[in-house]
Design a protein around this motif. Structure first.
Motif, PDB file in Angstrom:
ATOM      1  N   ASN A  28       1.250  -6.787   3.500  1.00 41.42           N
ATOM      2  CA  ASN A  28       1.561  -5.372   3.303  1.00 41.42           C
ATOM      3  C   ASN A  28       0.453  -4.658   2.547  1.00 41.42           C
ATOM      4  O   ASN A  28       0.069  -3.537   2.881  1.00 41.42           O
ATOM      5  CB  ASN A  28       2.880  -5.231   2.552  1.00 41.42           C
ATOM      6  CG  ASN A  28       3.248  -3.771   2.402  1.00 41.42           C
ATOM      7  OD1 ASN A  28       3.402  -3.072   3.389  1.00 41.42           O
ATOM      8  ND2 ASN A  28       3.315  -3.308   1.166  1.00 41.42           N
TER       9      ASN A  28
ATOM     10  N   ASN B 132      -1.783  -1.678   4.090  1.00 44.75           N
ATOM     11  CA  ASN B 132      -1.945  -0.379   3.423  1.00 44.75           C
ATOM     12  C   ASN B 132      -3.427  -0.050   3.244  1.00 44.75           C
ATOM     13  O   ASN B 132      -3.850   1.096   3.415  1.00 44.75           O
ATOM     14  CB  ASN B 132      -1.273  -0.385   2.048  1.00 44.75           C
ATOM     15  CG  ASN B 132       0.231  -0.159   2.143  1.00 44.75           C
ATOM     16  OD1 ASN B 132       0.740   0.249   3.181  1.00 44.75           O
ATOM     17  ND2 ASN B 132       0.936  -0.425   1.053  1.00 44.75           N
TER      18      ASN B 132
ATOM     19  N   LYS C 194       2.781   8.641   5.046  1.00 46.15           N
ATOM     20  CA  LYS C 194       2.285   8.447   6.413  1.00 46.15           C
ATOM     21  C   LYS C 194       3.300   8.979   7.418  1.00 46.15           C
ATOM     22  O   LYS C 194       4.507   8.796   7.239  1.00 46.15           O
ATOM     23  CB  LYS C 194       2.062   6.957   6.666  1.00 46.15           C
ATOM     24  CG  LYS C 194       1.042   6.358   5.722  1.00 46.15           C
ATOM     25  CD  LYS C 194       1.070   4.847   5.757  1.00 46.15           C
ATOM     26  CE  LYS C 194       0.276   4.302   4.581  1.00 46.15           C
ATOM     27  NZ  LYS C 194       0.493   2.871   4.374  1.00 46.15           N
TER      28      LYS C 194
ATOM     29  N   GLY D 293       7.184  -0.918   1.941  1.00 46.03           N
ATOM     30  CA  GLY D 293       6.235  -2.008   1.697  1.00 46.03           C
ATOM     31  C   GLY D 293       6.037  -2.331   0.231  1.00 46.03           C
ATOM     32  O   GLY D 293       6.235  -3.474  -0.201  1.00 46.03           O
TER      33      GLY D 293
HETATM   34 MG   LIG Z   1       2.887  -0.143   3.795  1.00 42.79          MG
END
Ligand SMILES: [Mg+2]
Ligand SMILES: Nc1ncnc2c1ncn2[C@@H]1O[C@H](COP(=O)(O)OP(=O)(O)O)[C@@H](O)[C@H]1O
Length: 515
Positions: A398, A402, A457, A464
């Motif tokens: 994760n 990212n 996003k 996450g």
């Molecule tokens: Mg994420």
């Protein structure tokens, strides 16, 4: 030899009770020193005076008048009378008075103020203790030295199902599962005999006292077993040493903990699937590359065979290439599937460095396709930790995901992810730092990053970091984000996990001075 009268006089003088003799009109004939002391007077001052006139009538009390004037039968002591006069200089006292008509009326007065006060205090503290015992949600049980229950509160009734009447006088061992109904020994039982149990109880007390409660297994009246928390203490009462056990039914709490764990596990699983399906789009693309290579290679192979060209060695070379490409493709698929499914959740000893390398490998093509460089400082020794590989892989994945997303958003020319591993805190922790050259995090979002569902996003889920933090904390570590130090606008995500206690290896033992 003393004369009888002198003996009587000596006794009267020595009495601690106040004693006064009255004539038929309640006038004082004689008073002993204790009486004079009690009423702060002297014999001559009250001689011949009415009892009810002393000190402006402190003893002029209706009940006392009734006893003395009318109803006192001859020879028989009166019933005890309690009076509460306020005496000069000494204040309010509690006096117990008995009268007896002989030749004169004899009045014996006991000052029981102190005794009363103590009894009162005792009653008060007893009432307080009772109220606490009745109101508390914890079961409170006292036993004597032999484990016989001497006190049993309402919460204990609720927890174990025995009423107070049923419990008092019985052995505390009935609350513990015996070895017949539990194949694996519970912590609380120690031997099958009560003597053994009591020995355990007695031995345990010094160790348990002052310590936090421990979890043990209890048995209800209906025979069911349940988890309880037990704290033991000891005290002395008038009958000797007693034990007090405070028990709390933690079945509910256990369930709550389990629920919490299950919820997290489910969340982690769902998130993992979404993470992998996100990656899957790009990974499906990766799989098509080896597949295309296989088709090409085998096509060339078939052509050669058809046209009778190429040596056996050339053909073998092409076939081997096809095999390698197939292995590559199936490895990508297998990694993806394993990641999505998640191997059974288990804590095990694992090498964090190898784990990170696996995740790096998983996203290698994805990263390369976007021309993102990788700088590694993973050291050269394994870093043993104890934890769940599936969960920690998810955390690293994760964080890397990212980082990649942030770099793709930034459109800067310097595209790089740096991962470093180091032992910190006197080799007790390992720290993972992941730095990227992406868009960075505005200070306004900094505080909200770990909130579930916080995302910047368009198609983000925002789970996450929240999930990653819970996973890391469940491993006894921490996860936090700091703005990139070397690169303005860049970001460093750091996490720590405790290192497994070092097993000393011959030749590599490091000696430390122990203070
Ligand atoms: Mg994420
Ligand atoms: N490396 C990073 N650089 C910049 N922003 C980041 C980085 N990592 C996380 N963030 C920010 O934290 C938010 C939450 O991240 P996360 O919990 O993984 O959810 P998601 O990735 O679904 O948005 C992201 O939307 C992003 O704004």
């Amino acid at each position: 030899m003393m004369r009888p009268a002198a003996t009587a006089e000596a006794i009267v003088d020595a009495l601690r009770q106040g004693l006064v003799a009255l004539d038929a009109s309640q006038r004082v004939v004689m008073a002993n020193p204790a009486f004079c002391e009690m009423f702060q007077t002297d014999p001559t001052a009250i001689q011949g005076k009415s009892l009810f006139a002393i000190h402006d009538g402190v003893l002029d009390i209706p009940e006392l008048r009734i006893v003395l004037e009318d109803s006192l039968p001859s020879g028989m002591p009166s019933a005890e009378l309690e009076i509460r006069p306020t005496l000069p200089h000494v204040g309010k006292r509690v006096l117990r008075v008995r009268a007896r008509r002989l030749h004169h009326v004899l009045l014996v007065i006991d000052d029981i103020t102190e005794r009363e006060r103590q009894a009162e205090a005792l009653r008060g503290s007893e009432a307080r203790a009772r109220a606490i015992l009745n109101a508390t949600a914890d079961g409170i049980i006292t036993t004597d030295l032999h484990g016989v229950i001497t006190m049993w509160n309402p919460a204990a009734e609720r927890i174990f199902g025995y009423t107070t009447d049923e419990a008092l006088g019985r052995k505390v061992t009935m609350l513990m599962p015996s070895s017949q109904d539990s194949p694996q020994k519970s912590a609380i039982e120690h031997g099958d005999d009560h003597g053994g149990f009591i020995a355990w109880f007695r031995d345990a007390v010094p160790r348990i006292i002052g310590q936090t409660a421990r979890e043990v297994v209890g048995r209800r009246k209906d025979g069911t077993r349940f988890a309880l928390e037990l704290a033991v203490s000891q005290f002395y009462d008038e009958k000797g040493l007693r034990f007090v056990g405070i028990v709390r039914d933690i079945t509910q709490r256990r369930h709550a903990d389990d629920d919490e764990r299950q919820r997290l596990a489910e969340l982690v699983r769902v998130h993992r699937v979404s993470l992998v399906s996100e990656l899957g789009v790009s990974l499906a693309h990766e799989v098509s590359q080896p597949l295309a290579a296989i088709v090409n290679t085998l096509g060339a192979c078939a052509r050669n065979i058809r046209e009778g060209k190429g040596t056996k060695k050339d053909l073998l070379h092409l076939v081997n290439r096809a095999i390698n490409e197939s292995l590559r493709a199936s490895e990508i698929v297998r990694n993806l599937r394993e990641m999505a499914r998640g191997r059974p959740l288990q804590r095990q000893d694992l090498d964090l460095r190898a784990l990170i390398e696996r995740v790096i490998h998983l996203i290698a093509r994805h990263r390369e396709r976007h021309h993102i460089g990788l700088r590694l400082a993973l050291g050269d020794e394994p870093l043993q930790i104890h934890g769940s590989a599936v969960e920690l892989e998810q955390v690293i994945l994760n964080i890397l995901q990212n980082a990649i997303e942030s770099i793709l958003e930034s459109r800067r020319s310097h595209r790089e992810i740096a991962i470093s591993l180091s032992k910190i805190a006197d080799d007790k922790l390992v720290e993972v730092a992941v730095r990227d050259t992406g868009v960075g995090i505005p200070s306004s979002s900094m505080e909200r990053l770990f909130e579930p569902l916080f995302t910047t996003k368009p198609s983000g889920i925002g789970m996450g970091l929240a999930i990653s933090r819970s996973i890391v904390e469940a491993h006894g570590g921490r996860l936090w984000v700091a703005p990139g130090e070397h690169n303005p606008g860049a970001t460093t995500v750091r996490l720590t996990v405790p290192l497994a206690p070092q097993t000393t290896r011959p030749g590599r033992t490091r000696r430390r001075n122990v203070a």
